[in-house]
Design an enzyme around this catalytic site. Structure first.
Site, PDB file in Angstrom:
ATOM      1  N   HIS A  38      39.731  32.840  43.367  1.00 52.48           N
ATOM      2  CA  HIS A  38      38.288  32.995  43.150  1.00 52.48           C
ATOM      3  C   HIS A  38      37.715  31.732  42.517  1.00 52.48           C
ATOM      4  O   HIS A  38      38.166  31.294  41.462  1.00 52.48           O
ATOM      5  CB  HIS A  38      38.027  34.209  42.253  1.00 52.48           C
ATOM      6  CG  HIS A  38      38.180  35.500  42.981  1.00 52.48           C
ATOM      7  ND1 HIS A  38      38.671  36.644  42.399  1.00 52.48           N
ATOM      8  CD2 HIS A  38      37.891  35.817  44.277  1.00 52.48           C
ATOM      9  CE1 HIS A  38      38.672  37.626  43.310  1.00 52.48           C
ATOM     10  NE2 HIS A  38      38.214  37.146  44.446  1.00 52.48           N
TER      11      HIS A  38
ATOM     12  N   GLU B 201      36.844  31.115  38.887  1.00 53.03           N
ATOM     13  CA  GLU B 201      37.941  31.371  37.960  1.00 53.03           C
ATOM     14  C   GLU B 201      38.854  30.144  37.911  1.00 53.03           C
ATOM     15  O   GLU B 201      40.059  30.230  37.682  1.00 53.03           O
ATOM     16  CB  GLU B 201      38.686  32.644  38.405  1.00 53.03           C
ATOM     17  CG  GLU B 201      37.727  33.842  38.447  1.00 53.03           C
ATOM     18  CD  GLU B 201      38.314  35.102  39.082  1.00 53.03           C
ATOM     19  OE1 GLU B 201      39.535  35.154  39.302  1.00 53.03           O
ATOM     20  OE2 GLU B 201      37.523  36.026  39.357  1.00 53.03           O
TER      21      GLU B 201
ATOM     22  N   HIS C  65      43.960  35.145  37.799  1.00 48.58           N
ATOM     23  CA  HIS C  65      42.513  35.311  37.873  1.00 48.58           C
ATOM     24  C   HIS C  65      41.964  35.299  36.452  1.00 48.58           C
ATOM     25  O   HIS C  65      42.718  35.308  35.493  1.00 48.58           O
ATOM     26  CB  HIS C  65      42.157  36.653  38.532  1.00 48.58           C
ATOM     27  CG  HIS C  65      42.461  36.718  40.000  1.00 48.58           C
ATOM     28  ND1 HIS C  65      41.479  36.730  40.961  1.00 48.58           N
ATOM     29  CD2 HIS C  65      43.633  36.772  40.677  1.00 48.58           C
ATOM     30  CE1 HIS C  65      42.026  36.784  42.159  1.00 48.58           C
ATOM     31  NE2 HIS C  65      43.348  36.812  42.028  1.00 48.58           N
TER      32      HIS C  65
ATOM     33  N   GLU D 151      44.790  38.811  34.817  1.00 48.03           N
ATOM     34  CA  GLU D 151      43.394  38.483  34.487  1.00 48.03           C
ATOM     35  C   GLU D 151      43.396  37.840  33.105  1.00 48.03           C
ATOM     36  O   GLU D 151      43.444  38.507  32.083  1.00 48.03           O
ATOM     37  CB  GLU D 151      42.528  39.749  34.491  1.00 48.03           C
ATOM     38  CG  GLU D 151      42.448  40.446  35.855  1.00 48.03           C
ATOM     39  CD  GLU D 151      41.458  39.765  36.812  1.00 48.03           C
ATOM     40  OE1 GLU D 151      40.849  38.751  36.425  1.00 48.03           O
ATOM     41  OE2 GLU D 151      41.318  40.269  37.948  1.00 48.03           O
TER      42      GLU D 151
HETATM   43 ZN   LIG Z   1      39.467  36.952  40.525  1.00 45.82          ZN
END
Ligand SMILES: [Zn+2]
Length: 420
Positions: A180, A183, A329, A390
């Site tokens: 992403h 990110e 992420h 994350e």
């Molecule tokens: Zn992500």
């Protein structure tokens, strides 16, 4: 002089370097103001360059040498590695690491070597563009030739999708970052970890009690630090470089030229909704999320692996007999580990160990509802442990002042994941 040819991110890279070298303490803003000019003058003075305060060709050349973190050198009569290291204010072990063929006791006059400067090259004080990462990969390869790298494909806009490997053991693991775009802080996270690992490994040292030589012999660590380089540069630099596509990108971005919320690749496809795991099911739900086509996030594309970036990532994964994968992420400080209960039993055990190592939370089942992501596909197709991590907390893109804490939280996890 072609000052206006220097992009903002290039100037930020230079400001970041001058900051690291102690010449610049003002904010890194990509603007050549008086503070930057004074810093450039002092840098020029110390490097026997004309004190213009401008980024002329000679100055840029010298700055680039510092960005790459090494200088070429030809052995002279009477040289010893110790004397050379002293002259360049660096360490003998850095020179030996960078020149594997060298015999410290039989230096050959006229032999070309490279002298790594005595600092790390991966910056954590500037937005981490593709160009900076590419420079870092080339620099690390020079400084630590045992590191291997290749391109596993090209992004939509022709940027290389770099795949780095360290270690020569049988336990193959894949770590990737920045599916992403906004990110992107996960790219310097992986690159800084790589640099720290190499720096300790060449001295056969330990990190947090992990013996780096043992890891090298037991594991092969595959790192794809930036899966979505076009998207990263769009978030960091904006759409100005995109000519006629600029209007299209802004239209897809809900008529905004602020790309801070952009996660997709440059065709407006969310790469972590582009894998073949519940892809059609997700596609059928897109309308409910208000997704009707390309955009900053959540558009799954026209078919699984329709995008060169997700295809390259999947292809690499298919070509390696892996033990596990980590997909980085941001944000949430949480670790996802499930997909439709297809994961093996060991997934939760390893996930618990990662949670302890990082201080992050292991996601509960209800939080884990995801479709068409990389780790979902990996779990489904290989029935092996796959994780989405994350990292960090806050609103994407996370500010760089989170970097140190994020690194602190993930350093051991990244060591552990290679041998668990
Ligand atoms: Zn992500």
């Amino acid at each position: 002089m072609h000052l206006d040819n220097l992009s903002k991110s290039r100037i930020r890279e230079i400001q970041g370097l001058l900051n690291k070298l102690g010449y610049y303490t003002y904010i890194i803003d990509g603007i050549l103001g008086n503070y930057s000019k004074n810093a450039i003058k002092n840098f020029q003075n110390d490097n026997n360059l004309n004190e213009t305060g401008q980024l002329d060709a000679q100055t840029l050349n010298r700055i680039d040498q510092f960005i790459m973190g090494y200088v070429p050198y030809t052995i002279q009569k009477g040289d010893t590695l110790y004397n050379i290291a002293n002259a360049f204010k660096t360490n003998v072990w850095r020179i030996i690491a960078a020149n594997p063929g060298i015999n410290p006791f039989m230096l050959e006059i006229g032999q070309s070597i490279i002298i790594p400067l005595n600092y790390q090259v991966v910056p954590t004080n500037v937005p981490y563009t593709y160009d900076i990462m590419e420079n870092n990969i080339l620099a690390l390869k020079k400084r630590y030739p045992m590191m291997m790298y290749e391109s596993i494909g090209e992004s939509v806009d022709g940027r290389q999708l770099y795949h780095i490997t360290i270690g020569n053991g049988s336990n193959h693991v894949i770590y990737n970052g920045t599916h992403h775009a906004n990110e992107w802080i996960t790219s310097p996270l992986l690159m800084k970890w790589l640099e720290n690992f190499l720096e300790v490994y060449v001295r056969r040292g330990t990190i947090r009690g992990y013996n780096t030589e043992d890891i090298w012999n037991r594991a092969t660590i595959h790192i794809v630090p930036m899966v979505n380089p076009d998207g990263v540069d769009l978030v960091i630099n904006g759409a100005t470089e995109y000519g006629k596509n600029k209007e299209q990108l802004i239209a897809w971005n809900f008529d905004s030229d602020d790309f801070d919320d952009w996660k997709s690749n440059i065709r407006g496809v969310d790469l972590n909704r582009n894998y073949n795991a519940g892809w059609q099911e997700y596609k059928d739900l897109e309308g409910e999320f208000g997704i009707t086509g390309p955009g900053p996030y959540l558009f799954a594309g026209t078919a699984p692996e329709s995008e060169p970036e997700s295809f390259a990532m999947a292809n690499l994964t298919r070509n390696i007999v892996t033990r596990l994968v980590l997909a980085y992420h941001t944000q949430g400080q949480v670790i996802f580990w499930q997909f439709r209960d297809l994961q093996p039993e060991v997934s939760v055990v390893i996930g618990d160990a990662f949670a302890r190592a990082s201080g992050y939370e292991l996601a509960s089942e209800t939080l884990s509802q995801s479709l068409a992501g990389y780790k979902d596909w990996y779990i489904q197709d290989f029935r092996k442990p796959g994780y989405t991590i994350e990292a960090g907390l806050g609103e994407n893109p996370l500010p760089l002042d989170q970097f140190d804490m994020m690194y602190e939280n993930n350093e051991e996890l990244l060591l552990l994941a290679s041998i668990i």
